[in-house]
Design an enzyme around this catalytic site. Sequence first.
Site, PDB file in Angstrom:
ATOM      1  CG  ASP A 218      36.562  13.664  42.206  1.00  0.00           C
ATOM      2  OD1 ASP A 218      37.518  14.430  42.019  1.00  0.00           O
ATOM      3  OD2 ASP A 218      36.345  13.117  43.311  1.00  0.00           O
ATOM      4  CB  SER A 219      38.192  18.373  39.262  1.00  0.00           C
ATOM      5  OG  SER A 219      38.920  17.668  38.264  1.00  0.00           O
TER       6      SER A 219
ATOM      7  CG  ASP B 176      39.582  11.248  40.658  1.00  0.00           C
ATOM      8  OD1 ASP B 176      40.572  10.626  41.085  1.00  0.00           O
ATOM      9  OD2 ASP B 176      39.532  12.490  40.628  1.00  0.00           O
TER      10      ASP B 176
ATOM     11  CE  LYS C  38      43.038  11.421  41.586  1.00  0.00           C
ATOM     12  NZ  LYS C  38      42.392  11.882  42.857  1.00  0.00           N
TER      13      LYS C  38
ATOM     14  CD  GLU D  22      39.659  12.934  47.199  1.00  0.00           C
ATOM     15  OE1 GLU D  22      39.215  13.209  48.335  1.00  0.00           O
ATOM     16  OE2 GLU D  22      39.445  13.653  46.196  1.00  0.00           O
TER      17      GLU D  22
ATOM     18  CD  GLU E  66      44.187  18.648  45.487  1.00  0.00           C
ATOM     19  OE1 GLU E  66      43.518  19.666  45.193  1.00  0.00           O
ATOM     20  OE2 GLU E  66      43.778  17.478  45.313  1.00  0.00           O
TER      21      GLU E  66
END
Length: 289
Positions: free
Chosen positions: A66-67, A105, A135, A137, A204
């Site tokens: 999602d970056s 993501d 993925k 978080e 991270e």
Amino acid sequence: MSTFTLDTATSRATPTPVPMKRMTVPALRGRKVDGVTQQPIVMLTAYTMRMAQLLDPHCDLLLVGDSLGQVIYGLPSTVPVTLDMMCAHGAAVVRGSWHALVAVDMPFGSYEAGPEQAFASAARILKESGCAAVKLEGGEAMAPTIAFLSERGIPVIGHVGLTPQAVNMLGGYGARGRDQAEAAKILADAKAVADAGAFAIVVEGVLEDIAAEVTRAVAPPIIGIGASPDCDGQVLVTEDMLGLFERTPRFVKRYDDLASRIGSAVETYAAEVRSRAFPTSDQTYRPKP
């Protein structure tokens, strides 16, 4: 592993690939045996078909992160990224790869409300993109959701430590684990995510000794970013490591300076257009004699 043959008929940019074995979740999970990973996992971000083509032969995992909110769309953070964006870019990366496992993501707001919401979002991502994993978080709070997805056949990569989607809560992108309580929380989060069934975990922006401890403490491979060389693998944002942005995060090694090289090429092109040196007869069509 599963064999995947890429259809090259519709894209001028796609070289005809040699049929390869697509990396699978069990193969990646199996890299770590009795706490040791002999062959570290190579992971990079990819958001487009062409970049996926270039990265794929060298990577075990391609992450449609999602970056892309910042890298592709110029957004201030990953928070505004939508499911539509992730599905579209995920499909492009799957089309451009035939070796690496592709993970996508789950964007902010698509899974936090509960396991059922997460399943609906993850199922859509897998169906529309063709990727093999998602993925998400979060640590202990997300463990029930990870278990829910894993038990229903959706492979999950966890993400603990610095979690960019929580930037508003964290107050910035600084390294995590600088006090004992936060360090203990990172370790507990990683254990909870591992116990819930995540087949790999991204760690991270944490202090090196914490990342090394997490790597030793859990069974799934730990993929570091701003973490430790002792992790079971590494991931970077590709545009960062290629030098496409002026600012380089501390944890990034720049392997090239593509921004300068692209700028120089475009400067030459602009000069030739203005001087009418381009195009020449080599780039124009003329009647056949």
